[in-house]
Scaffold this motif. Structure first.
Motif, short mmCIF file in Angstrom:
data_model
loop_
_atom_site.label_atom_id
_atom_site.label_comp_id
_atom_site.label_asym_id
_atom_site.label_seq_id
_atom_site.Cartn_x
_atom_site.Cartn_y
_atom_site.Cartn_z
N SER A 179 0.81 -1.22 0.00
CA SER A 179 0.00 0.00 0.00
C SER A 179 0.84 1.27 0.00
O SER A 179 0.29 2.38 -0.11
CB SER A 179 -0.92 0.02 1.22
N THR A 180 2.15 1.12 0.11
CA THR A 180 3.03 2.28 0.27
C THR A 180 2.81 3.35 -0.80
O THR A 180 2.74 4.54 -0.50
CB THR A 180 4.50 1.84 0.26
N ASP A 181 2.73 2.93 -2.06
CA ASP A 181 2.63 3.89 -3.16
C ASP A 181 1.23 4.01 -3.73
O ASP A 181 1.04 4.62 -4.78
CB ASP A 181 3.61 3.48 -4.28
N VAL A 182 0.25 3.44 -3.05
CA VAL A 182 -1.13 3.50 -3.53
C VAL A 182 -1.77 4.80 -3.06
O VAL A 182 -1.88 5.07 -1.87
CB VAL A 182 -1.95 2.29 -3.03
N LYS A 183 -2.22 5.60 -4.02
CA LYS A 183 -2.80 6.90 -3.70
C LYS A 183 -4.31 6.94 -3.91
O LYS A 183 -4.99 7.84 -3.40
CB LYS A 183 -2.15 7.98 -4.56
N SER A 184 -4.83 6.00 -4.66
CA SER A 184 -6.27 6.04 -4.97
C SER A 184 -6.80 4.63 -5.16
O SER A 184 -6.08 3.72 -5.61
CB SER A 184 -6.50 6.86 -6.24
N VAL A 185 -8.06 4.43 -4.80
CA VAL A 185 -8.74 3.15 -4.95
C VAL A 185 -10.02 3.37 -5.75
O VAL A 185 -10.76 4.33 -5.52
CB VAL A 185 -9.09 2.54 -3.57
N ALA A 186 -10.28 2.49 -6.71
CA ALA A 186 -11.47 2.62 -7.55
C ALA A 186 -12.73 2.23 -6.79
O ALA A 186 -12.69 1.42 -5.87
CB ALA A 186 -11.32 1.76 -8.80
N GLU A 187 -13.83 2.80 -7.20
CA GLU A 187 -15.13 2.50 -6.60
C GLU A 187 -15.93 1.62 -7.56
O GLU A 187 -16.02 1.91 -8.74
CB GLU A 187 -15.89 3.80 -6.35
N PHE A 188 -16.50 0.54 -7.03
CA PHE A 188 -17.33 -0.34 -7.85
C PHE A 188 -18.74 0.24 -7.96
O PHE A 188 -19.31 0.73 -6.98
CB PHE A 188 -17.41 -1.74 -7.25
N GLY A 189 -19.31 0.15 -9.16
CA GLY A 189 -20.68 0.58 -9.38
C GLY A 189 -21.64 -0.59 -9.36
O GLY A 189 -21.35 -1.65 -8.78
N ALA A 258 -20.22 8.33 -13.71
CA ALA A 258 -19.94 8.75 -12.33
C ALA A 258 -18.53 8.34 -11.89
O ALA A 258 -18.16 8.55 -10.73
CB ALA A 258 -20.97 8.15 -11.37
N GLY A 259 -17.75 7.73 -12.79
CA GLY A 259 -16.40 7.31 -12.46
C GLY A 259 -16.36 6.03 -11.65
O GLY A 259 -15.36 5.75 -10.99
N GLN A 260 -17.42 5.23 -11.71
CA GLN A 260 -17.48 3.95 -11.00
C GLN A 260 -17.18 2.80 -11.98
O GLN A 260 -17.61 2.84 -13.14
CB GLN A 260 -18.87 3.74 -10.40
N VAL A 261 -16.47 1.80 -11.49
CA VAL A 261 -16.15 0.64 -12.32
C VAL A 261 -17.40 -0.23 -12.46
O VAL A 261 -17.95 -0.71 -11.47
CB VAL A 261 -15.00 -0.18 -11.71
N ILE A 262 -17.85 -0.42 -13.70
CA ILE A 262 -19.04 -1.25 -13.96
C ILE A 262 -18.68 -2.54 -14.67
O ILE A 262 -19.52 -3.44 -14.82
CB ILE A 262 -20.08 -0.48 -14.79
N ALA A 286 -16.88 -6.73 -21.67
CA ALA A 286 -16.35 -6.58 -20.30
C ALA A 286 -17.17 -7.46 -19.37
O ALA A 286 -18.36 -7.68 -19.58
CB ALA A 286 -16.43 -5.12 -19.85
N ILE A 287 -16.51 -7.97 -18.33
CA ILE A 287 -17.18 -8.79 -17.32
C ILE A 287 -17.96 -7.86 -16.40
O ILE A 287 -17.36 -6.96 -15.78
CB ILE A 287 -16.15 -9.60 -16.52
N PRO A 288 -19.28 -7.99 -16.28
CA PRO A 288 -20.05 -7.10 -15.41
C PRO A 288 -19.52 -7.15 -13.98
O PRO A 288 -19.20 -8.22 -13.47
CB PRO A 288 -21.47 -7.66 -15.49
N ILE A 289 -19.45 -6.02 -13.34
CA ILE A 289 -18.85 -5.97 -12.01
C ILE A 289 -19.68 -6.76 -11.00
O ILE A 289 -19.12 -7.33 -10.05
CB ILE A 289 -18.65 -4.50 -11.54
N ASN A 290 -21.00 -6.83 -11.19
CA ASN A 290 -21.82 -7.62 -10.26
C ASN A 290 -21.53 -9.11 -10.39
O ASN A 290 -21.68 -9.86 -9.42
CB ASN A 290 -23.31 -7.36 -10.53
N VAL A 291 -21.14 -9.56 -11.58
CA VAL A 291 -20.74 -10.95 -11.78
C VAL A 291 -19.34 -11.18 -11.20
O VAL A 291 -19.05 -12.22 -10.62
CB VAL A 291 -20.76 -11.32 -13.28
N ALA A 292 -18.48 -10.18 -11.34
CA ALA A 292 -17.09 -10.32 -10.92
C ALA A 292 -16.90 -10.24 -9.41
O ALA A 292 -16.00 -10.89 -8.85
CB ALA A 292 -16.23 -9.25 -11.60
N LYS A 293 -17.72 -9.45 -8.72
CA LYS A 293 -17.48 -9.20 -7.28
C LYS A 293 -17.42 -10.45 -6.41
O LYS A 293 -16.49 -10.58 -5.60
CB LYS A 293 -18.53 -8.21 -6.76
N PRO A 294 -18.37 -11.40 -6.52
CA PRO A 294 -18.24 -12.59 -5.67
C PRO A 294 -17.02 -13.42 -6.00
O PRO A 294 -16.41 -14.03 -5.11
CB PRO A 294 -19.54 -13.37 -5.94
#
Length: 411
Positions: A179-189, A258-262, A286-294
């Motif tokens: 996490s040392t150089d991580v400045k931002s984390v994406a938001e899932f939609g 909205a800048g959310q990963v879908i 693209a793989i839908p994020i709702n399918v990918a999350k679990p």
């Protein structure tokens, strides 16, 4: 005989006098309009920055002196107009871009050499930061066969990554980095509420060009395409978009306004299937994020994806031609289901008595409306080793059978 004088004044009773105008006056109107247009342009250039500062214009305008010149002995000043565009797309890209990274697949040049060379490059998304570690989701095929994996951050700094788990069937992998150089984390939609025609933005590293952005729309939210892995075949649910997705975009983000990963972009899925023309344009998946999350959640914990298995090849009833549907002799009330095209020897389906030509309409009381609804329910709610009740039609008659689900690991 009377003569007409175009310059004379006519006396018109009770209405005064009328002077006939010369046709030459029309040129005066033209020059007046021309001068008015010039004045309007000059006024706009003068007042546009003021209107922009007040927020009246949808963009920002600034002016500055570019240089001076001398025309005809008199000094003139040329002004440069700078337009700064702020839109929903630019805001979305600015929000998520710091969390989109490059994923580098390194392999040994030979068995005896301990030196690693770059074998391929894809994209990834930093989606979680927890204490000393952060987590990146990418495609399975991006890290497949790697002896070592590196993640290149937005500032071009490279960090080592550990592969926690992979899923070949849905083409997903989860990596862990410091996490040392991580400045931002994406938001899932929420990919379940997407609509055809809404904006879609793809961000990744196509052909190694880091941080590339392409824009389009969601072309379809309900697309299924055949995917094969570990001698198994399923119809994978994907999002279709006309935003350009090329090799190197794999594992990158498909983002809403909205800048959310879908979705997780996958060029491998885009080229899957016999006879597929991979040179076509305007079709990306693209793989839908709702399918990918679990799947991501399980891979993050270091677990392998063990899925329940029926042991059959099936096709959605809606995809069967009308002339073949009539041969199934289904009641008119049956509008949806899964047609069994093949039953694997020794599989749970074979043991339960299922045959090619059967039409499965429910599993454990869950009505099957489509292949997507079936696979989503099965992989989310059912487990390997669980005994379920299958209802199916054979030659027009409804049958029920008990079936103990088998298991299949995809890694």
């Amino acid at each position: 005989m009377e003569y007409y004088d175009e310059n004379r004044t006519e006396n018109i009773p009770e209405s005064g006098t009328r002077q006939r105008r010369s046709p030459g006056n029309r040129s005066g109107w033209f020059f007046a309009g021309f001068i008015g247009a010039i004045v309007g342009i000059v006024c706009f250039l003068i007042f546009a920055p003021i209107l922009s500062d007040l927020g009246i214009l949808p963009y920002s305008v600034t002016t500055g002196t570019q240089g001076t010149g001398n025309l005809g002995g008199s000094g003139t000043t040329t002004q440069q107009v700078n337009v700064k565009v702020n839109s929903g797309v630019t805001a979305a890209v600015a929000k998520v871009s710091p969390a989109v990274v490059a994923v580098i697949n390194l392999q040994k040049a030979n068995f005896f050499d301990n030196q690693y060379t770059e074998s391929g490059i894809g994209s990834g998304i930093i989606y979680k930061r927890a204490g000393p570690y952060s987590y990146v989701v990418t495609n399975d095929h991006v890290v497949s066969g790697a002896g070592k994996v590196e993640v290149r951050m937005g500032d071009n700094q490279k960090v080592d990554a550990k592969v926690l788990g992979t899923d070949a069937l849905y083409d997903l992998a989860v990596l862990r980095i410091s996490s040392t150089d991580v400045k931002s984390v994406a938001e899932f939609g929420n990919s379940a509420i997407l609509q055809r025609g809404e904006p879609a933005i793809a961000i990744g590293n196509p052909l190694g060009f880091s941080g590339s952005v392409t824009e389009g729309i969601i072309s379809s939210t309900n697309r299924t395409i055949p995917v094969q892995a570990n001698n198994a075949s399923i119809e994978a649910q994907v999002l279709q978009t006309d935003a350009a997705i090329n090799p190197g975009n794999s594992g990158g983000a498909l983002v809403n306004i909205a800048g959310q990963v879908i979705g997780i972009n996958s060029s491998k899925i885009a080229s899957t299937g016999s006879g597929t023309d991979t040179s076509v344009e305007g079709i990306g998946f693209a793989i839908p994020i709702n399918v990918a999350k679990p799947v991501i959640s399980k891979l993050e914990g270091g677990g392998k994806i063990v899925r329940p298995m029926l042991g059959v090849s099936i096709v959605d009833l809606s995809m069967v031609p009308a002339d073949e549907t009539s041969q199934l002799q289904l009641p008119k009330s049956v509008k949806s289901g899964l047609v069994v095209t093949d039953v694997q020897t020794g599989s749970p389906a074979k043991k339960s008595g299922l045959e090619a030509g059967d039409v499965i309409t429910s599993i454990n009381g869950q009505k099957i409306t489509s292949y997507i609804s079936f696979s989503t329910y099965m992989y989310t709610n059912l487990k390997a080793g669980q005994t379920v009740r299958i209802q199916f039609y054979r030659m027009g008659k409804l049958h029920t059978a008990a079936l103990t689900l088998g298991s299949k690991t995809f890694s």
